[in-house]
Scaffold this motif. Structure first.
Motif, mmCIF file in Angstrom:
data_model
loop_
_atom_site.group_PDB
_atom_site.id
_atom_site.type_symbol
_atom_site.label_atom_id
_atom_site.label_comp_id
_atom_site.label_asym_id
_atom_site.label_seq_id
_atom_site.Cartn_x
_atom_site.Cartn_y
_atom_site.Cartn_z
ATOM 1 N N GLU A 112 0.834 -1.200 0.000
ATOM 2 C CA GLU A 112 0.000 0.000 0.000
ATOM 3 C C GLU A 112 0.873 1.257 0.000
ATOM 4 O OE1 GLU A 112 -3.730 1.764 2.639
ATOM 5 O OE2 GLU A 112 -2.454 0.180 3.446
ATOM 6 N N ASP A 113 1.940 1.264 0.809
ATOM 7 C CA ASP A 113 2.851 2.414 0.855
ATOM 8 C C ASP A 113 3.594 2.586 -0.467
ATOM 9 O OD1 ASP A 113 2.090 2.846 3.471
ATOM 10 O OD2 ASP A 113 3.811 1.754 4.314
ATOM 11 N N ILE A 114 3.984 1.487 -1.097
ATOM 12 C CA ILE A 114 4.687 1.563 -2.389
ATOM 13 C C ILE A 114 3.774 2.170 -3.450
ATOM 14 C CG2 ILE A 114 5.621 0.136 -4.263
ATOM 15 C CD1 ILE A 114 6.761 -1.710 -2.059
ATOM 16 N N LEU A 115 2.500 1.789 -3.435
ATOM 17 C CA LEU A 115 1.567 2.350 -4.415
ATOM 18 C C LEU A 115 1.304 3.830 -4.145
ATOM 19 C CD1 LEU A 115 -0.967 -0.598 -4.752
ATOM 20 C CD2 LEU A 115 0.604 0.224 -6.498
ATOM 21 N N LYS A 116 1.384 4.248 -2.879
ATOM 22 C CA LYS A 116 1.190 5.664 -2.559
ATOM 23 C C LYS A 116 2.339 6.520 -3.080
ATOM 24 C CE LYS A 116 -1.651 5.157 1.559
ATOM 25 N NZ LYS A 116 -1.683 5.272 3.041
ATOM 26 N N LEU A 117 3.528 5.918 -3.263
ATOM 27 C CA LEU A 117 4.667 6.675 -3.785
ATOM 28 C C LEU A 117 4.405 7.218 -5.182
ATOM 29 C CD1 LEU A 117 7.645 4.422 -2.613
ATOM 30 C CD2 LEU A 117 6.971 6.645 -1.681
ATOM 31 N N VAL A 118 3.547 6.543 -5.956
ATOM 32 C CA VAL A 118 3.222 6.997 -7.313
ATOM 33 C C VAL A 118 1.787 7.522 -7.376
ATOM 34 C CG1 VAL A 118 4.896 5.586 -8.549
ATOM 35 C CG2 VAL A 118 2.676 4.627 -7.970
ATOM 36 N N ASP A 119 1.263 7.951 -6.216
ATOM 37 C CA ASP A 119 -0.084 8.522 -6.114
ATOM 38 C C ASP A 119 -1.156 7.577 -6.646
ATOM 39 O OD1 ASP A 119 0.890 10.848 -4.960
ATOM 40 O OD2 ASP A 119 1.244 11.787 -6.908
ATOM 41 N N PHE A 120 -1.055 6.321 -6.311
ATOM 42 C CA PHE A 120 -2.057 5.324 -6.678
ATOM 43 C C PHE A 120 -2.540 4.711 -5.374
ATOM 44 C CE2 PHE A 120 -3.627 1.264 -8.327
ATOM 45 C CZ PHE A 120 -4.334 1.691 -9.436
ATOM 46 N N ARG A 121 -3.764 5.029 -4.989
ATOM 47 C CA ARG A 121 -4.263 4.619 -3.688
ATOM 48 C C ARG A 121 -5.138 3.367 -3.813
ATOM 49 N NH1 ARG A 121 -1.650 8.148 -1.251
ATOM 50 N NH2 ARG A 121 -1.928 10.370 -1.366
ATOM 51 N N MET A 122 -4.807 2.373 -2.983
ATOM 52 C CA MET A 122 -5.608 1.153 -2.885
ATOM 53 C C MET A 122 -5.617 0.735 -1.421
ATOM 54 S SD MET A 122 -4.688 -1.307 -6.063
ATOM 55 C CE MET A 122 -6.191 -2.236 -5.974
ATOM 56 N N SER A 123 -6.714 0.118 -1.000
ATOM 57 C CA SER A 123 -6.792 -0.351 0.383
ATOM 58 C C SER A 123 -6.148 -1.731 0.494
ATOM 59 C CB SER A 123 -8.246 -0.419 0.836
ATOM 60 O OG SER A 123 -8.923 -1.436 0.132
ATOM 61 N N LYS A 124 -5.889 -2.143 1.742
ATOM 62 C CA LYS A 124 -5.292 -3.459 1.971
ATOM 63 C C LYS A 124 -6.230 -4.570 1.501
ATOM 64 C CE LYS A 124 -2.773 -2.128 6.104
ATOM 65 N NZ LYS A 124 -2.632 -2.359 7.540
ATOM 66 N N GLY A 125 -7.514 -4.362 1.654
ATOM 67 C CA GLY A 125 -8.484 -5.368 1.222
ATOM 68 C C GLY A 125 -8.470 -5.574 -0.275
ATOM 69 N N GLU A 126 -8.377 -4.469 -1.011
ATOM 70 C CA GLU A 126 -8.317 -4.579 -2.475
ATOM 71 C C GLU A 126 -7.025 -5.262 -2.906
ATOM 72 O OE1 GLU A 126 -10.704 -0.684 -4.087
ATOM 73 O OE2 GLU A 126 -8.754 -0.357 -3.123
ATOM 74 N N ILE A 127 -5.934 -4.953 -2.223
ATOM 75 C CA ILE A 127 -4.650 -5.580 -2.549
ATOM 76 C C ILE A 127 -4.696 -7.062 -2.219
ATOM 77 C CG2 ILE A 127 -2.204 -5.633 -1.949
ATOM 78 C CD1 ILE A 127 -2.445 -2.576 -1.464
ATOM 79 N N GLY A 128 -5.301 -7.402 -1.092
ATOM 80 C CA GLY A 128 -5.395 -8.801 -0.683
ATOM 81 C C GLY A 128 -6.203 -9.645 -1.649
ATOM 82 N N ASN A 129 -7.166 -9.038 -2.337
ATOM 83 C CA ASN A 129 -7.981 -9.785 -3.298
ATOM 84 C C ASN A 129 -7.168 -10.272 -4.499
ATOM 85 O OD1 ASN A 129 -10.258 -9.497 -1.732
ATOM 86 N ND2 ASN A 129 -10.985 -7.694 -2.825
ATOM 87 N N PHE A 130 -6.063 -9.593 -4.810
ATOM 88 C CA PHE A 130 -5.213 -10.029 -5.915
ATOM 89 C C PHE A 130 -4.494 -11.337 -5.586
ATOM 90 C CE2 PHE A 130 -4.773 -5.278 -6.756
ATOM 91 C CZ PHE A 130 -5.759 -5.282 -7.723
ATOM 92 N N PHE A 131 -4.247 -11.574 -4.296
ATOM 93 C CA PHE A 131 -3.451 -12.730 -3.892
ATOM 94 C C PHE A 131 -4.300 -13.944 -3.540
ATOM 95 C CE2 PHE A 131 -0.985 -8.920 -2.546
ATOM 96 C CZ PHE A 131 -0.062 -8.994 -3.564
ATOM 97 N N ARG A 132 -5.599 -13.847 -3.706
ATOM 98 C CA ARG A 132 -6.476 -14.975 -3.403
ATOM 99 C C ARG A 132 -6.377 -16.038 -4.487
ATOM 100 N NH1 ARG A 132 -9.797 -13.723 0.755
ATOM 101 N NH2 ARG A 132 -10.200 -11.534 1.148
ATOM 102 N N ASN A 133 -6.916 -17.213 -4.155
ATOM 103 C CA ASN A 133 -6.983 -18.300 -5.129
ATOM 104 C C ASN A 133 -7.999 -17.929 -6.211
ATOM 105 O OD1 ASN A 133 -6.698 -20.725 -6.364
ATOM 106 N ND2 ASN A 133 -7.521 -21.954 -4.696
ATOM 107 N N ALA A 134 -7.782 -18.360 -7.417
ATOM 108 C CA ALA A 134 -8.661 -17.985 -8.530
ATOM 109 C C ALA A 134 -10.086 -18.504 -8.337
ATOM 110 C CB ALA A 134 -8.096 -18.505 -9.847
#
Length: 139
Positions: free
Chosen positions: A22-44
């Protein structure tokens, strides 16, 4: 190999947590929540699984470059940043109190043998009642 697989492999290789991503994405002014990020790592197969788009991965990679290398004005050594992340991960896992798991005493049970089954005495729950249905019977 799709964007989710690339994102997962980078996360594991660099030992990043969701809050760090989340902090890395904020460096380029791209805001995402932890929940949205966690959804990428779920099983298909999971119902909340989200396909990682090109824009998300591109912004993460651009932010990762800034995170590891720094900016032109304030350069960083990438290996130092990675080692710092590793030490942070180790310290976070060391802070968690570990539960002591004690093995249970093995219960000494005999194998079931239907011949050894003891017959329990039957308890009469209801008393014998004589019903009178209103008919006069001659005895």
């Amino acid at each position: 190999m799709n964007n989710n697989d690339i994102f997962k492999k980078l996360r594991v290789a660099l030992q990043l947590r969701d809050d760090q991503i989340e902090d890395i994405l904020k460096l380029v002014d791209f805001r995402m929540s932890k929940g949205e990020i966690g959804n990428f790592f779920r099983n298909a197969d999971h119902p909340k699984y989200v396909e990682c788009g090109d824009q998300v991965l591109r912004n993460f990679l651009n932010g990762l470059v800034i995170h590891l290398r720094g900016t032109k004005e304030n350069p960083k050594n990438a290996m130092e940043v990675i080692k710092q992340n590793q030490s942070d991960v180790k310290s976070k896992t060391a802070e968690k109190p570990k539960m002591e798991i004690k093995p249970k005493a093995p219960a000494k049970k005999k194998p079931f043998n239907p011949k050894e089954k003891k017959a329990a005495p039957k308890i009469q729950v209801v008393e014998k009642v004589q019903y009178k249905n209103g008919k006069n019977k001659k005895s």
